[in-house]
Design an enzyme around this catalytic site. Sequence first.
Site, PDB file in Angstrom:
ATOM      1  N   CYS B  87      -3.824  11.952  60.610  1.00 29.19           N
ATOM      2  CA  CYS B  87      -3.931  11.180  59.432  1.00 29.19           C
ATOM      3  C   CYS B  87      -4.912   9.980  59.571  1.00 29.19           C
ATOM      4  O   CYS B  87      -5.277   9.300  58.860  1.00 29.19           O
ATOM      5  CB  CYS B  87      -2.598  10.732  58.828  1.00 29.19           C
ATOM      6  SG  CYS B  87      -1.585  12.119  58.864  1.00 29.19           S
ATOM      7  N   SER B 211       3.684  11.658  49.531  1.00 25.84           N
ATOM      8  CA  SER B 211       2.547  12.119  49.176  1.00 25.84           C
ATOM      9  C   SER B 211       2.413  13.495  49.060  1.00 25.84           C
ATOM     10  O   SER B 211       3.539  14.143  49.963  1.00 25.84           O
ATOM     11  CB  SER B 211       1.377  11.498  50.114  1.00 25.84           C
ATOM     12  OG  SER B 211       1.679  11.984  51.688  1.00 25.84           O
ATOM     13  N   ILE B 213       0.676  17.724  49.295  1.00 26.08           N
ATOM     14  CA  ILE B 213      -0.623  18.338  49.854  1.00 26.08           C
ATOM     15  C   ILE B 213      -1.923  18.246  49.013  1.00 26.08           C
ATOM     16  O   ILE B 213      -1.780  17.879  47.879  1.00 26.08           O
ATOM     17  CB  ILE B 213      -0.345  19.870  49.931  1.00 26.08           C
ATOM     18  CG1 ILE B 213       0.540  20.230  50.915  1.00 26.08           C
ATOM     19  CG2 ILE B 213      -1.551  20.763  49.961  1.00 26.08           C
ATOM     20  CD1 ILE B 213       1.170  21.702  50.826  1.00 26.08           C
ATOM     21  N   HIS B 331      -3.549  12.275  49.841  1.00 28.22           N
ATOM     22  CA  HIS B 331      -3.692  12.006  51.147  1.00 28.22           C
ATOM     23  C   HIS B 331      -3.963  13.423  51.992  1.00 28.22           C
ATOM     24  O   HIS B 331      -3.489  14.076  52.534  1.00 28.22           O
ATOM     25  CB  HIS B 331      -2.329  11.919  52.019  1.00 28.22           C
ATOM     26  CG  HIS B 331      -2.300  11.589  53.208  1.00 28.22           C
ATOM     27  ND1 HIS B 331      -3.354  10.970  54.112  1.00 28.22           N
ATOM     28  CD2 HIS B 331      -1.311  11.650  54.273  1.00 28.22           C
ATOM     29  CE1 HIS B 331      -2.916  10.830  55.276  1.00 28.22           C
ATOM     30  NE2 HIS B 331      -1.747  11.348  55.524  1.00 28.22           N
TER      31      HIS B 331
END
Lengths: 129, 392
Positions: B87, B211, B213, B331
């Site tokens: 991330c 958050s 997918i 995200h």
Amino acid sequence: MDLTPALDAELTGSRPRVDREAQALVGSRCSVCNTPSWPARAVCNRCGSAALRTEVFAGSGVLITHTTAHVPLAGLAAPYMLGQVQLDANGPLVFGLIEGLPPDADVPRSVRTVVSAEGAVPPYRFHDR
Amino acid sequence: MIDEVEVIGVGMHPFGRFSDSSLKDLARVATVQALTDAGIGTRDIDVVYSSNAMGGMLQGQEMVRGQAVMREVGIERIPIVNVENACAGGSTALRQAILEIAAGAAEIVLAVGFEKMFVNDRTRTLDALQSAADVDVVRGAGLQFTAVYGMRLRKMLAEGTIRGEDLVEVSVKSHACGALNPYAQHQKEVTPEEVRAAPMIADPLTLLMTSSICDGAAAVVVARRGALKVDRPRVRFRSSRGASGFTPLPEGQPTLSEQNVTAAYEAAGLGPGDVDVAEVHDAMAPAELLAYEQLGFCEKGGAGALLAAGTTSITGAKPVNPSGGLSSRGHPVGATGLAQIAELTWQLRGEAGARQVGNEPRIALAHNSGGWLEGESAANNIHILERIDSWT
Ligand SMILES: [Zn+2]
């Protein structure tokens, strides 16, 4: 600092990770600074020494925090509980499945290591003391 | 030097579900927007740093992802470097782009991040996300990132440094910001009742705190000062710090974010009090509360009060995540770190539209983390940006 012992470290796949008889995790401890690690490493993460020895850690520890996951994963039905456990006797901080505790169980609390059947994944989990 | 590196263009493909769009389509829109924003063409780019995390497992493009995707916009020949840092990949690509210029090796560099997480089978995406850890250690142990944050927050709840209601309120704030952001995946306000009543995902986190997918892309063009003539408020970097996770010591120590932000402040000669606006890594909305403490915006235990006072809202004195953050903007793993920079650049220029913060910001901070090493994130980057020109 002599790093060369790391050249001859046992292959990672051959290092013991659990001791079934002791119902405990097996890892390494640094002979210089005493830092524990699970699974075992070839070089100490704290002081850089390659003088590490195998250790059977305490079969008990303290559950520091936990959560109950409600989303299933491949091979794992939900809900299931995960937690972080500080193993006793200056053992490492480890992560794993927690079984037999209610979702609202208070922390910190004592738990014990339970070694899974031969070849099972994950190789261990924790139960209430 | 870092402060000779400026942001000259930013762009995003909206975040959300784009089933018909490929990685190339997502990256194309973000890249063309960023180049257009900079007023340059593809031939002006010296080097590309390309960030993607899951294209190997989800799209089968394990190698040369950047080269494959950049062909769509005709970028070839020049060095294209593939960056993967879970991330935190986007901010890692950015940091390399900045360093390339600071080292004198390039004048204009593109950092682009793209991710396509919606595939035909959600378990494939969850499987891929599980690989943002040491799989040799956590295989079969049920790792989910919601659970990682669940454990962190439960610890704070048990210690009494946050309250359950703080988790709800910060999630409401996140969605309210997302509702103002045309690039956001979630553009709908929610009520505290809806947050509380949403399905539990990983205790104490409900669905509306997390958050999801997401598909999307973001791009940032950086250049050496003076490389291009710019006729808008200029934005430069004051700090770019990277760090990796570590095994927590038994006696305890500052977290990865705390250590890295301290180094970033020191390098910039700034402190938390100087930050006018921040984008922080809230993969779960309540992680914004953790960030307040870790970035020095409040004392330990003060996060709930800072939130309740409205200090971190869009109209407050120190707005945090005016974009909606990871939770509401979305995200798409490898793009997130660059979306943060796009947002902060818009905020510093005064171009953020309905979500423009009200304090005429000069200093902005981006906090991006990735992966997990049983106790700490695996990667962390802090960027501090500065608006050079005065607001008047
Ligand atoms: Zn040592």
